[in-house]
Enzyme design. Sequence first.
Site, PDB file in Angstrom:
ATOM      1  N   LYS A 139      31.590  38.210  86.958  1.00  0.00           N
ATOM      2  CA  LYS A 139      32.294  37.974  85.825  1.00  0.00           C
ATOM      3  C   LYS A 139      33.638  38.460  86.520  1.00  0.00           C
ATOM      4  O   LYS A 139      33.833  39.269  87.114  1.00  0.00           O
ATOM      5  CB  LYS A 139      32.011  39.106  84.933  1.00  0.00           C
ATOM      6  CG  LYS A 139      32.790  39.077  83.580  1.00  0.00           C
ATOM      7  CD  LYS A 139      32.386  37.880  82.710  1.00  0.00           C
ATOM      8  CE  LYS A 139      33.451  37.869  81.537  1.00  0.00           C
ATOM      9  NZ  LYS A 139      34.499  36.744  81.765  1.00  0.00           N
ATOM     10  N   LYS A 149      35.414  47.566  88.466  1.00  0.00           N
ATOM     11  CA  LYS A 149      35.904  47.569  87.216  1.00  0.00           C
ATOM     12  C   LYS A 149      34.879  47.434  86.133  1.00  0.00           C
ATOM     13  O   LYS A 149      34.463  48.145  85.332  1.00  0.00           O
ATOM     14  CB  LYS A 149      37.075  46.805  87.226  1.00  0.00           C
ATOM     15  CG  LYS A 149      37.836  46.768  85.732  1.00  0.00           C
ATOM     16  CD  LYS A 149      38.810  45.295  85.624  1.00  0.00           C
ATOM     17  CE  LYS A 149      39.701  45.681  86.714  1.00  0.00           C
ATOM     18  NZ  LYS A 149      40.914  44.830  86.592  1.00  0.00           N
ATOM     19  N   LYS A 166      35.947  36.451  91.276  1.00  0.00           N
ATOM     20  CA  LYS A 166      37.298  35.947  90.845  1.00  0.00           C
ATOM     21  C   LYS A 166      37.672  34.810  91.487  1.00  0.00           C
ATOM     22  O   LYS A 166      36.778  34.492  92.245  1.00  0.00           O
ATOM     23  CB  LYS A 166      38.278  37.034  91.607  1.00  0.00           C
ATOM     24  CG  LYS A 166      39.559  37.009  90.967  1.00  0.00           C
ATOM     25  CD  LYS A 166      39.559  37.968  89.595  1.00  0.00           C
ATOM     26  CE  LYS A 166      41.041  37.769  88.997  1.00  0.00           C
ATOM     27  NZ  LYS A 166      41.283  38.840  88.005  1.00  0.00           N
ATOM     28  N   GLY A 178      40.474  34.220  82.007  1.00  0.00           N
ATOM     29  CA  GLY A 178      41.658  33.931  82.459  1.00  0.00           C
ATOM     30  C   GLY A 178      42.419  34.902  83.391  1.00  0.00           C
ATOM     31  O   GLY A 178      41.531  35.884  83.541  1.00  0.00           O
ATOM     32  N   ASP A 179      43.573  34.887  83.978  1.00  0.00           N
ATOM     33  CA  ASP A 179      44.195  35.792  84.545  1.00  0.00           C
ATOM     34  C   ASP A 179      45.564  35.233  84.783  1.00  0.00           C
ATOM     35  O   ASP A 179      45.873  34.455  83.766  1.00  0.00           O
ATOM     36  CB  ASP A 179      43.480  35.854  86.041  1.00  0.00           C
ATOM     37  CG  ASP A 179      44.205  37.217  86.814  1.00  0.00           C
ATOM     38  OD1 ASP A 179      44.152  38.219  86.284  1.00  0.00           O
ATOM     39  OD2 ASP A 179      44.861  36.896  87.830  1.00  0.00           O
ATOM     40  N   THR A 218      43.357  43.865  76.984  1.00  0.00           N
ATOM     41  CA  THR A 218      43.861  44.617  78.258  1.00  0.00           C
ATOM     42  C   THR A 218      44.913  45.373  78.141  1.00  0.00           C
ATOM     43  O   THR A 218      45.029  46.482  78.414  1.00  0.00           O
ATOM     44  CB  THR A 218      44.103  43.583  79.374  1.00  0.00           C
ATOM     45  OG1 THR A 218      43.235  42.599  79.474  1.00  0.00           O
ATOM     46  CG2 THR A 218      44.314  44.115  80.726  1.00  0.00           C
ATOM     47  N   SER A 251      35.808  40.820  77.238  1.00  0.00           N
ATOM     48  CA  SER A 251      34.978  39.706  77.493  1.00  0.00           C
ATOM     49  C   SER A 251      33.588  39.884  77.553  1.00  0.00           C
ATOM     50  O   SER A 251      32.933  38.912  77.000  1.00  0.00           O
ATOM     51  CB  SER A 251      35.453  39.353  79.196  1.00  0.00           C
ATOM     52  OG  SER A 251      36.712  38.705  79.103  1.00  0.00           O
TER      53      SER A 251
HETATM   54  P1  NDP Z   1      50.371  36.253  82.694  1.00  0.00           P
HETATM   55  O1  NDP Z   1      50.174  35.061  83.624  1.00  0.00           O
HETATM   56  O2  NDP Z   1      50.018  36.108  81.300  1.00  0.00           O
HETATM   57  O3  NDP Z   1      51.719  37.192  83.166  1.00  0.00           O
HETATM   58  C1  NDP Z   1      52.003  37.655  84.192  1.00  0.00           C
HETATM   59  C2  NDP Z   1      53.584  38.306  84.111  1.00  0.00           C
HETATM   60  O4  NDP Z   1      53.770  38.840  85.500  1.00  0.00           O
HETATM   61  C3  NDP Z   1      54.324  37.241  83.838  1.00  0.00           C
HETATM   62  O5  NDP Z   1      55.633  37.836  82.921  1.00  0.00           O
HETATM   63  C4  NDP Z   1      54.969  36.692  85.214  1.00  0.00           C
HETATM   64  O6  NDP Z   1      56.393  36.213  85.201  1.00  0.00           O
HETATM   65  C5  NDP Z   1      54.876  38.226  86.043  1.00  0.00           C
HETATM   66  N1  NDP Z   1      54.499  37.906  87.523  1.00  0.00           N
HETATM   67  C6  NDP Z   1      53.575  36.997  88.073  1.00  0.00           C
HETATM   68  N2  NDP Z   1      53.803  37.096  89.240  1.00  0.00           N
HETATM   69  C7  NDP Z   1      54.876  37.859  89.595  1.00  0.00           C
HETATM   70  C8  NDP Z   1      55.569  38.208  90.851  1.00  0.00           C
HETATM   71  N3  NDP Z   1      55.043  37.562  91.962  1.00  0.00           N
HETATM   72  N4  NDP Z   1      56.576  39.036  90.630  1.00  0.00           N
HETATM   73  C9  NDP Z   1      56.968  39.526  89.487  1.00  0.00           C
HETATM   74  N5  NDP Z   1      56.446  39.232  88.406  1.00  0.00           N
HETATM   75  C10 NDP Z   1      55.626  38.416  88.432  1.00  0.00           C
HETATM   76  O7  NDP Z   1      49.047  37.175  83.468  1.00  0.00           O
HETATM   77  P2  NDP Z   1      48.536  38.528  82.718  1.00  0.00           P
HETATM   78  O8  NDP Z   1      49.325  39.297  81.948  1.00  0.00           O
HETATM   79  O9  NDP Z   1      47.116  37.992  82.329  1.00  0.00           O
HETATM   80  O10 NDP Z   1      48.175  39.138  84.162  1.00  0.00           O
HETATM   81  C11 NDP Z   1      49.003  40.328  84.674  1.00  0.00           C
HETATM   82  C12 NDP Z   1      48.288  41.406  85.480  1.00  0.00           C
HETATM   83  O11 NDP Z   1      47.194  41.741  84.926  1.00  0.00           O
HETATM   84  C13 NDP Z   1      47.535  40.820  86.798  1.00  0.00           C
HETATM   85  O12 NDP Z   1      47.689  41.657  87.945  1.00  0.00           O
HETATM   86  C14 NDP Z   1      46.369  40.340  86.423  1.00  0.00           C
HETATM   87  O13 NDP Z   1      45.285  40.212  87.634  1.00  0.00           O
HETATM   88  C15 NDP Z   1      46.053  41.793  85.589  1.00  0.00           C
HETATM   89  N6  NDP Z   1      44.902  41.553  84.464  1.00  0.00           N
HETATM   90  C16 NDP Z   1      45.027  40.912  83.630  1.00  0.00           C
HETATM   91  C17 NDP Z   1      43.704  40.797  82.665  1.00  0.00           C
HETATM   92  C18 NDP Z   1      43.818  40.037  81.565  1.00  0.00           C
HETATM   93  O14 NDP Z   1      43.174  40.165  80.549  1.00  0.00           O
HETATM   94  N7  NDP Z   1      44.935  38.978  81.219  1.00  0.00           N
HETATM   95  C19 NDP Z   1      42.789  41.921  82.795  1.00  0.00           C
HETATM   96  C20 NDP Z   1      43.194  42.928  83.791  1.00  0.00           C
HETATM   97  C21 NDP Z   1      44.038  42.589  84.748  1.00  0.00           C
HETATM   98  P3  NDP Z   1      56.418  34.493  85.365  1.00  0.00           P
HETATM   99  O15 NDP Z   1      56.464  34.060  84.121  1.00  0.00           O
HETATM  100  O16 NDP Z   1      57.884  34.227  85.987  1.00  0.00           O
HETATM  101  O17 NDP Z   1      55.282  34.086  86.320  1.00  0.00           O
END
Ligand code: NDP
Length: 449
Positions: A93, A117, A129, A168-169, A213, A381
């Site tokens: 997962k 996790k 992943k 998603g991620d 999250t 999830s």
């Molecule tokens: P999204 O794609 O919805 O959002 C990501 C955000 O981070 C955007 O604002 C993006 O900006 C910014 N970003 C991405 N890459 C970079 C970078 N290299 N430098 C600076 N900013 C960056 O993703 P999520 O919110 O889903 O995920 C965010 C984090 O949380 C990740 O690490 C993910 O693995 C983790 N996570 C997510 C979960 C979930 O349920 N969604 C669960 C647990 C962990 P831009 O629009 O410019 O790309």
Amino acid sequence: MADMKQYVQDVLDLVKKRDPDQEEFQNTVKEVLTTVVPLLEKNPQYKEAKILERMIEAERIITFRVPWQDDKGEIQINRGYRVQMNSAIGPYKGGLRFHPSVNLSILKFLAFEQVFKNALTGLPIGGGKGGSDFDPKGKSDNEVMHFCQSFMTELVRHIGPNVDVPAGDIGVGGREIGYLFGQYKRIRDSYDAGVLTGKGVDYWGSLARTEATGYGLLYFVKNMLDAKGIDLKGKTVVVSGSGNVATYAIEKAQTFGAKVVTCSDSNGYVYDPDGIDLDAVKEIKQVRRGRIKEYAATHPKAEYHEGCKDVWTVKCDIALPCATQSEIDLESAKALVANGVQAVGEGANMPSTLDAIAYFQQNKILFAPAKAANAGGVATSALEMAQNSERLQWTFEEVDGKLNGIMKNIYESAKKNAEAYADPDDLVAGANITAFKKVADVMMVHGLV
Ligand code: NDP
């Protein structure tokens, strides 16, 4: 102790020797294994069974070609991956990430983190992943659909509700999950709702999954602060990111009475001294798929700063990194501490570098590590999978209530093991030990597989 320290060092050397260029993977393995030494000391059977050597090797890694055609009729080729890391306690997962930076090192680090996790949630899910170096940014809906269909045409043979359940991620939200599910259903000719999570609520998705999250992060941070008698209400909070995690972390922080003054994307950050207007962020990011820079145009007091790293120089009580890995390095950690930060809660995966974490700990900053603090997403999830098996949909309040309880349990078990094996406030060690023990014990029960 020396014996087990040496054992861990030997395993870390092995990881480096096998995959010298996989820095992110090496770092996450180091972070987990160095903290479980006291547990290994009390449980020599893990060493005899070579549990560490088995954990660092994925059960299976799939890489594949993803050909698709863009709107101009040009052929594009991306690379797709699925890392099936560990299925000891349930089907693999973990999310799919679509971002140009995606490579095997990043996906192995994320999959390794995911194993522990998922174990922390107390729910029956293993860890995996996947993703692609495809960049959805700037692509039309049609192009994203063609890419998702091609990606799923290969992935379909490796996943299933009892085999591997992606979600998603970064770069994979509701739109992408919809296209992926549609193609899976078409190829399989079967409504296996539990094969993907993060689905829309009209086709077997869970209420509160979108928020989970970010909300879960705040539930965890609140538990951590409450234990120290610190009230979230009235605190100034700096958040990075403006995607799924950041948006709902801001929402819940505001519900708890905190003032969130920043959010960002990969181009820069906005600082709003009046507190972030979340409706405006949702309109820019979720509806228009625009850039965070646009916020400043409609909010005269807000400042936009090019470059996202400097967000950590903004003075705050609580920092919530919710964008991506390694966004807080030692320099940023020093800036936060110098400005009086009291607590850091990781919403993103591994957003703090190892030296940044060490600096926070040396300075007695309350630190909520990602694998515990952001586990609410995957926990919900798993609740979505449970609802799919039941063919029922629970109410928002029911799911949110369970999420709150799960985050409390994760905090309490991490705290308990921190007290038993490490510094009582070291939730990094506490979470790692809790999760490692659960996975290792089940691996022992299953024999050499
Ligand atoms: P999204 O794609 O919805 O959002 C990501 C955000 O981070 C955007 O604002 C993006 O900006 C910014 N970003 C991405 N890459 C970079 C970078 N290299 N430098 C600076 N900013 C960056 O993703 P999520 O919110 O889903 O995920 C965010 C984090 O949380 C990740 O690490 C993910 O693995 C983790 N996570 C997510 C979960 C979930 O349920 N969604 C669960 C647990 C962990 P831009 O629009 O410019 O790309």
